[in-house]
Design an enzyme around this catalytic site. Sequence first.
Site, PDB file in Angstrom:
ATOM      1  N   GLU A 116     -12.225  -5.157   5.936  1.00 52.67           N
ATOM      2  CA  GLU A 116     -11.755  -6.252   7.074  1.00 52.67           C
ATOM      3  C   GLU A 116     -12.700  -5.737   8.664  1.00 52.67           C
ATOM      4  O   GLU A 116     -12.512  -6.301   9.512  1.00 52.67           O
ATOM      5  CB  GLU A 116     -10.677  -7.218   7.315  1.00 52.67           C
ATOM      6  CG  GLU A 116      -9.363  -7.625   6.139  1.00 52.67           C
ATOM      7  CD  GLU A 116      -9.447  -6.781   4.622  1.00 52.67           C
ATOM      8  OE1 GLU A 116     -10.105  -5.636   5.076  1.00 52.67           O
ATOM      9  OE2 GLU A 116      -9.131  -7.305   3.648  1.00 52.67           O
ATOM     10  N   THR A 167     -12.675  -7.416  -0.830  1.00 54.38           N
ATOM     11  CA  THR A 167     -11.060  -6.992  -0.789  1.00 54.38           C
ATOM     12  C   THR A 167     -11.372  -6.566  -2.490  1.00 54.38           C
ATOM     13  O   THR A 167     -11.756  -6.861  -3.113  1.00 54.38           O
ATOM     14  CB  THR A 167     -10.631  -6.987  -0.076  1.00 54.38           C
ATOM     15  OG1 THR A 167     -10.031  -8.545  -1.331  1.00 54.38           O
ATOM     16  CG2 THR A 167     -10.797  -7.698   1.354  1.00 54.38           C
ATOM     17  N   TRP A 194      13.568   1.492   5.001  1.00 55.33           N
ATOM     18  CA  TRP A 194      12.510   2.093   4.309  1.00 55.33           C
ATOM     19  C   TRP A 194      12.193   3.899   4.242  1.00 55.33           C
ATOM     20  O   TRP A 194      12.358   4.268   4.715  1.00 55.33           O
ATOM     21  CB  TRP A 194      11.499   1.848   5.317  1.00 55.33           C
ATOM     22  CG  TRP A 194      11.175   0.233   5.377  1.00 55.33           C
ATOM     23  CD1 TRP A 194      11.563  -0.862   5.028  1.00 55.33           C
ATOM     24  CD2 TRP A 194      10.250  -0.295   6.682  1.00 55.33           C
ATOM     25  NE1 TRP A 194      11.788  -2.396   4.867  1.00 55.33           N
ATOM     26  CE2 TRP A 194      11.093  -1.677   6.465  1.00 55.33           C
ATOM     27  CE3 TRP A 194      10.344  -0.227   7.457  1.00 55.33           C
ATOM     28  CZ2 TRP A 194       9.922  -3.029   7.418  1.00 55.33           C
ATOM     29  CZ3 TRP A 194       9.245  -1.219   9.042  1.00 55.33           C
ATOM     30  CH2 TRP A 194       9.516  -2.552   8.643  1.00 55.33           C
ATOM     31  N   LYS A 208      12.095   0.225  -0.056  1.00 56.06           N
ATOM     32  CA  LYS A 208      13.424  -0.612   0.775  1.00 56.06           C
ATOM     33  C   LYS A 208      15.221   0.260  -0.125  1.00 56.06           C
ATOM     34  O   LYS A 208      15.093  -0.415  -0.878  1.00 56.06           O
ATOM     35  CB  LYS A 208      13.441  -1.685   0.897  1.00 56.06           C
ATOM     36  CG  LYS A 208      11.828  -2.333   1.991  1.00 56.06           C
ATOM     37  CD  LYS A 208      11.903  -3.579   1.301  1.00 56.06           C
ATOM     38  CE  LYS A 208      10.336  -4.156   2.560  1.00 56.06           C
ATOM     39  NZ  LYS A 208       9.097  -3.854   0.740  1.00 56.06           N
TER      40      LYS A 208
HETATM   41  P1  ADP Z   1      -8.594  -2.186  -0.837  1.00 57.41           P
HETATM   42  O1  ADP Z   1      -7.538  -3.028   0.582  1.00 57.41           O
HETATM   43  O2  ADP Z   1      -8.555  -3.090  -1.451  1.00 57.41           O
HETATM   44  O3  ADP Z   1      -7.098  -0.840  -0.634  1.00 57.41           O
HETATM   45  P2  ADP Z   1      -9.611  -1.056   1.445  1.00 57.41           P
HETATM   46  O4  ADP Z   1     -11.305   0.067   1.493  1.00 57.41           O
HETATM   47  O5  ADP Z   1     -10.502  -2.515   2.445  1.00 57.41           O
HETATM   48  O6  ADP Z   1     -10.079  -1.899  -0.090  1.00 57.41           O
HETATM   49  O7  ADP Z   1      -7.964  -0.380   1.752  1.00 57.41           O
HETATM   50  C1  ADP Z   1      -8.200  -0.942   3.197  1.00 57.41           C
HETATM   51  C2  ADP Z   1      -6.734  -0.077   3.256  1.00 57.41           C
HETATM   52  O8  ADP Z   1      -6.483   1.071   3.260  1.00 57.41           O
HETATM   53  C3  ADP Z   1      -5.647  -0.109   4.444  1.00 57.41           C
HETATM   54  O9  ADP Z   1      -5.051  -0.968   5.121  1.00 57.41           O
HETATM   55  C4  ADP Z   1      -4.736   1.235   4.451  1.00 57.41           C
HETATM   56  O10 ADP Z   1      -3.619   1.086   4.446  1.00 57.41           O
HETATM   57  C5  ADP Z   1      -5.547   2.197   3.944  1.00 57.41           C
HETATM   58  N1  ADP Z   1      -6.242   3.243   4.286  1.00 57.41           N
HETATM   59  C6  ADP Z   1      -7.393   3.243   5.072  1.00 57.41           C
HETATM   60  N2  ADP Z   1      -7.752   4.514   5.742  1.00 57.41           N
HETATM   61  C7  ADP Z   1      -6.797   4.836   5.224  1.00 57.41           C
HETATM   62  C8  ADP Z   1      -5.987   6.877   6.142  1.00 57.41           C
HETATM   63  N3  ADP Z   1      -7.315   6.829   6.631  1.00 57.41           N
HETATM   64  N4  ADP Z   1      -4.692   6.730   5.673  1.00 57.41           N
HETATM   65  C9  ADP Z   1      -4.027   6.204   5.088  1.00 57.41           C
HETATM   66  N5  ADP Z   1      -3.763   5.160   4.406  1.00 57.41           N
HETATM   67  C10 ADP Z   1      -5.759   4.265   4.725  1.00 57.41           C
END
Ligand code: ADP
Length: 541
Positions: A326, A183, A438, A433
């Site tokens: 993940e 990550t 929220w 918050k």
């Molecule tokens: P990191 O966690 O390091 O940012 P990731 O690529 O694993 O890298 O990111 C995953 C996160 O990206 C998700 O948990 C979510 O919060 C966000 N995400 C992924 N796709 C979308 C989307 N279409 N719209 C909004 N948020 C998104």
Amino acid sequence: MRSTMPDFPLTLQHFLWRSTTLFPSKEIVTKREAGRHRYTYADFGRRVAQLAHALKDLGVGEGERVGTLAWNNHRHLELYFAAPCSGAVLHTLNPRLFPEHLAYVINDADDKVIFADASLLPALQRIAKQLKGVKQFVVMTDGPSPNGELTPLSSYEELLAGRPSVYPWPELDERDAAAMCYTSGTTGKPKGVVYSHRSSVLHSLGIAIGGGIGLQEADSILPIVPMFHANAWGLPYAATMLGAKQVFADRFLDPVSLTELIREEGVTFSAGVPSVWIPLLQYLDKTGTNLDGLRMFVGGSALSAGLYDGLTGHGIDTNQGWGMTETSPVAACATIKSQLTDQDRKAIRLKQGMPLAGIELRLANVETGESVAWDGKSVGEIQVRGPWVTGSYFRGVDADRFTADGWLRTGDVANVDPEGYIAIVDRTKDLVKSGGEWISSVELESAIMGHPKVLEAAVIGVPHPKWQERPVAYAVAKPEFKGSVSQDEILDFLRPLVAKWWLPDEVRFIDEIPKTSVGKFDKKVLRERALKAPAAAAPSE
Ligand code: ADP
């Protein structure tokens, strides 16, 4: 009663066999500084075999990690197959990580060999002294290896030259590790996720089928999402499985190069985060260029209405998906159900999609963990499970991200409508918050980015003595409106769109929103900045 079917292993070796046997003349194209490199799946297959021989001679054993620090290009694709198909594990490294994080992930994964693009060698050189376990560095260049601090250092082409172009691929267990990715460490130390052959094969099928992203052999596929992050959303594997033409932009991500590549290579499908599409859209607007027939898949961050309208206006069929490292990473896609009408199209595409076939999803109360209704309003944390959702992190860290009954706690807060479409409200850590309620930073950002003078916007919560937190917006004006757009203009624009108490206390104009290593808005940096200048006003009551 048992079936008569064998447990034929689901491995990436099958994709290699299929693409080279059935589609030997289909092309793989990579943009270069001057011109393009192009070859066929037949050439690719021969070089993957040569690379597998080289890995063996370098002493890379079964299950050992092969690091790659590279852009999207044909050599990277060769590593995507040679490492896992020979029984080793591909470990893609993100060159934009902070040096200490990069050294950490290389050491944590215990990479034996690292292959790096010539342009990325400096990132490795900076941390060379900390990399005790790496036995060999390989520079991915056409010529001989340059001199430098990295030793031993060999050249990719010299390493392959003269080796046999077939390889006795070993029999693999489909549950064996094929690849791993960390990550990006926005919330602490990077954590390793290890993909199996089986999960990679099933993810490829899951995204390719109609009802998923929907890809086919006739497509020309250009992944803009980097191959160093979450396997470029699985596209190199899915495209090879299908025998589709693959187009790589290497490090040339400017709108002029991308538009040229899309037009001249007949690209029909591309995918990336919004921050790469925003400058492309500006360029299309400015030059009046249309890209009819292109399907664009947006993910990683929310697709705003402004970006959707803009891209659609240039003939681009714009879709959205959701997932994370993940989840291999694609877990949901905004496919339009057949019983819904075309009028619903935009509203659906602005949501993050419904779970792909293979993925199960539930919504859980953030505090109590109790089930939350799919009514399109009530919010909870998304939890998922499925054959390509990791069941733990490498070395067992952060075990509390997994529930006792086997679901991944994603940390994303969303509502789900009765049709099963997810609408991400925020990441748990990004929710603002205010006074016990929220505020969705994602929704506010999308609304602000709908303003015709705004290019990008990010919203964060800043501490407030009375309300606990209040939203502050950071906005970047489009170049032609720089200096001529005011806070009041933005707030007036927002008033009919959001509740009164959602209105940001301040709109701060900056030149650029800081981005993370994978091109998302870096709210950690904004928060640090904001702490130096806390919100001034209280919300109107
Ligand atoms: P990191 O966690 O390091 O940012 P990731 O690529 O694993 O890298 O990111 C995953 C996160 O990206 C998700 O948990 C979510 O919060 C966000 N995400 C992924 N796709 C979308 C989307 N279409 N719209 C909004 N948020 C998104």
